[in-house]
Design an enzyme around this catalytic site. Structure first.
Site, PDB file in Angstrom:
ATOM      1  N   ASN A 120      24.865   1.112  28.057  1.00 10.13           N
ATOM      2  CA  ASN A 120      24.214  -0.123  27.622  1.00 10.13           C
ATOM      3  C   ASN A 120      22.931  -0.406  28.410  1.00 10.13           C
ATOM      4  OD1 ASN A 120      26.365  -0.249  25.959  1.00 10.13           O
ATOM      5  ND2 ASN A 120      27.372  -1.980  26.969  1.00 10.13           N
ATOM      6  N   HIS A 166     -13.047 -18.212  -0.682  1.00 14.48           N
ATOM      7  CA  HIS A 166     -12.400 -17.989  -1.996  1.00 14.48           C
ATOM      8  C   HIS A 166     -12.957 -16.744  -2.695  1.00 14.48           C
ATOM      9  CE1 HIS A 166     -11.134 -22.266  -1.665  1.00 14.48           C
ATOM     10  NE2 HIS A 166     -12.344 -22.409  -1.170  1.00 14.48           N
ATOM     11  N   SER A 287     -11.157  12.176  -7.573  1.00 19.63           N
ATOM     12  CA  SER A 287     -10.156  12.086  -8.634  1.00 19.63           C
ATOM     13  C   SER A 287     -10.064  13.451  -9.295  1.00 19.63           C
ATOM     14  CB  SER A 287     -10.586  11.031  -9.651  1.00 19.63           C
ATOM     15  OG  SER A 287      -9.967  11.291 -10.897  1.00 19.63           O
ATOM     16  N   LYS A 293     -15.633   9.755  -9.343  1.00 17.67           N
ATOM     17  CA  LYS A 293     -14.929   8.824  -8.459  1.00 17.67           C
ATOM     18  C   LYS A 293     -14.871   9.235  -6.996  1.00 17.67           C
ATOM     19  CE  LYS A 293     -11.942   6.024  -9.573  1.00 17.67           C
ATOM     20  NZ  LYS A 293     -10.652   5.445  -9.937  1.00 17.67           N
ATOM     21  N   ASN A 295     -12.559   7.612  -3.992  1.00 13.61           N
ATOM     22  CA  ASN A 295     -11.554   6.569  -3.802  1.00 13.61           C
ATOM     23  C   ASN A 295     -11.302   6.244  -2.330  1.00 13.61           C
ATOM     24  OD1 ASN A 295     -11.106   6.358  -6.575  1.00 13.61           O
ATOM     25  ND2 ASN A 295      -9.642   8.045  -6.550  1.00 13.61           N
ATOM     26  N   GLU A 300      -6.528   2.053   1.355  1.00 18.80           N
ATOM     27  CA  GLU A 300      -5.365   1.601   0.573  1.00 18.80           C
ATOM     28  C   GLU A 300      -4.058   1.899   1.303  1.00 18.80           C
ATOM     29  OE1 GLU A 300      -6.492   2.181  -4.014  1.00 18.80           O
ATOM     30  OE2 GLU A 300      -6.986   3.902  -2.783  1.00 18.80           O
ATOM     31  N   GLN A 332      21.889  -0.390  17.990  1.00 21.16           N
ATOM     32  CA  GLN A 332      21.422   0.991  17.846  1.00 21.16           C
ATOM     33  C   GLN A 332      20.402   1.110  16.699  1.00 21.16           C
ATOM     34  OE1 GLN A 332      24.043   4.449  18.529  1.00 21.16           O
ATOM     35  NE2 GLN A 332      24.070   4.645  16.311  1.00 21.16           N
TER      36      GLN A 332
END
Ligand code: ARG
Length: 467
Positions: A120, A166, A287, A293, A295, A300, A332
């Site tokens: 312990n 916003h 892509s 593209k 990415n 992400e 544990q």
């Protein structure tokens, strides 16, 4: 299960005295933690060497046995590091795997190592040492991320961009100022890391099962040998406490949340519609079907890893919330959450540092966007307060009418003629055009912590002295 039936039937060598037979295969499967707690091998061995050295120093075991134990433990360390050590699930966890191997290597002296301790306090020690080292790595990683932002902030202290609330254009700010917002966030994360290190800087070893021990141990000696500020002060708390793991996970969750917000901005900024940044080839992907593209996969994935890390915090809080004092086997389940989060967080910080260092800032696009959306409307209102003596609420109203007129004419505020403006409020003069440019707007925000380039440079200098 791989160990087969005959082995599961024999009783455990660590506590076999009380048991007539070994565990059921399912019992063994649910009980074993060696699959993941083998990660703690170095901490376990370091802790055992400190414990054995103290036992000998206190005359609890002989110097000869201590030497055998230390030698055996060092042999095991190199066996594990070279990959030749055979871990056994039947031996449940890292502590018993190492102790069993020690017995094979050095014989009966191995049985003296567990004097005045329990698994312990042993596991509490090992895990604390591991988390402490991980926090030290996190501190370094955050320092590198902050350094990356400081460099970009310095480079772009004068680059104007739209500031948003916003996600609608609010007022012009500088990209340097925006970068420094992240420096503040990651700076707070780093101070949380430092506080967590301070909080956990006490040695659990010697609390034994929960009540301490009657052997004349010296807990101050082991604490010092293991680099802690001192020993913990309550043996019951010591074996039931996982605050250090929870603090690690809360720090990790808050940091990951910051990384995720940054990731989200990078995703938005790198769209053709915004076009504020271009990610480097090194931190983006293509892509397989759409040749045009690029990415932002790394951003992400950083955003997604936050979900895992936050989940781990909730998982461990939930494990702990119903546990009576002191140790229960539930605890544990602390390790996998922390190990997984640590790995995810390290990777996320490193990926972000790379992206921030490598991305191209498209100042022209930022500047064009900064001037659109009537971003200097507040500057017009402030001018009316300052130069025409209007109360701010009235100035707000007048400015609203000017924005409506510009909208109707399809132009920016700065493109309205003086006659247009005077048709709304007669006392407006030619001088108003000095405050309607984005550069003038930004330069005017000289309040402490504001976006004026000189203010931002002061904040960069403040952080440079502390990073
Ligand atoms: N593998 C255990 C854990 O990680 C070690 C402590 C076991 N203690 C006990 N009393 N069964 O929590």
């Amino acid at each position: 299960m791989a160990d087969g039936n005959s082995e599961t039937k024999s009783s455990n060598q660590m506590w076999g005295g009380r048991f007539a037979s070994g565990p059921d295969a399912i019992m063994e499967e649910i009980n074993a933690s060696i699959g993941f707690d083998k990660k703690l091998y170095a901490q376990d061995i370091r802790g055992s060497i400190a414990h054995a050295t103290m036992l000998a120093h206190q005359g609890i075991i002989s110097a000869d046995d201590k030497d055998k134990i230390v030698h055996g433990l060092n042999t095991i360390l190199s066996e594990i590091e070279s990959g030749s050590f055979e871990f056994s699930r039947r031996l449940e966890d890292i502590h018993m795997n190492i102790e069993a191997r020690l017995a094979t290597l050095i014989g009966p002296a191995a049985g003296r190592l567990h004097t005045a301790r329990s698994r312990n306090d042993q596991v509490a020690l090992d895990f604390r040492l591991w988390v402490k080292e991980e926090l030290q790595r996190t501190e370094k990683a955050l320092t590198a991320l902050i350094a990356a932002f400081l460099d970009r902030a310095e480079e772009h202290a004068d680059t104007v961009m739209p500031g948003f609330t916003h996600l609608q254009t609010a007022q012009p700010v500088t990209f340097g100022h925006h970068c420094m917002a992240y420096v503040e966030m990651f700076g707070r994360d780093r101070s949380r890391v430092r506080h967590a290190i301070e909080h956990m800087d006490e040695s659990p070893i010697g609390a034994a099962a929960l009540a301490g021990t009657g052997f004349p141990i010296d807990r101050h000696m082991t604490a010092k040998a293991l680099g802690f500020a001192g020993p913990t002060r309550n043996s019951i708390d010591t074996v039931s406490d996982r605050d250090f793991a929870l603090e690690f996970l809360s720090m990790a969750s808050i940091t990951a949340t910051h990384l995720s917000r940054l990731a989200e901005e990078i995703v938005i900024w790198s769209t053709p519609q915004f076009g504020f940044i271009r990610l480097s080839d090194a931190f983006s992907t293509g892509s397989s079907i759409m040749p045009q593209k690029k990415n932002p996969d790394a951003a992400e994935l950083v955003r997604a890893k936050t979900g895992r890390i936050n989940g781990s915090l909730i998982a461990l809080l939930t494990v702990m919330k119903g546990l009576p004092l002191a140790y229960s086997k539930d605890m544990q389940e602390d390790k996998e959450q922390v190990f997984d989060s640590a790995e995810s967080l390290e990777l996320a910080i490193a990926a972000m540092t790379g992206m921030v260092r490598d991305m191209t800032i498209r100042s022209d696009r930022m500047k064009a966007a900064a001037g659109s959306g009537y971003s200097t409307a507040t500057d017009l209102a402030d001018w009316l307060v300052r130069e025409a003596g209007l109360p701010f609420r009235d100035a707000h109203h007048v400015t609203g009418r000017a924005v409506a007129l510009a909208e109707q004419k399809g132009c920016d505020l700065a493109d309205l003629s003086l006659a247009d403006l005077q048709s709304i409020y007669a006392d407006i003069t030619e001088k108003v055009f000095d405050v309607l440019t984005v550069e003038a707007s930004v330069a005017s925000r000289t309040s402490f912590g504001g976006t004026a380039p000189n203010e931002v440079r002061k904040q960069i200098a403040w952080w440079r002295a502390r990073n």
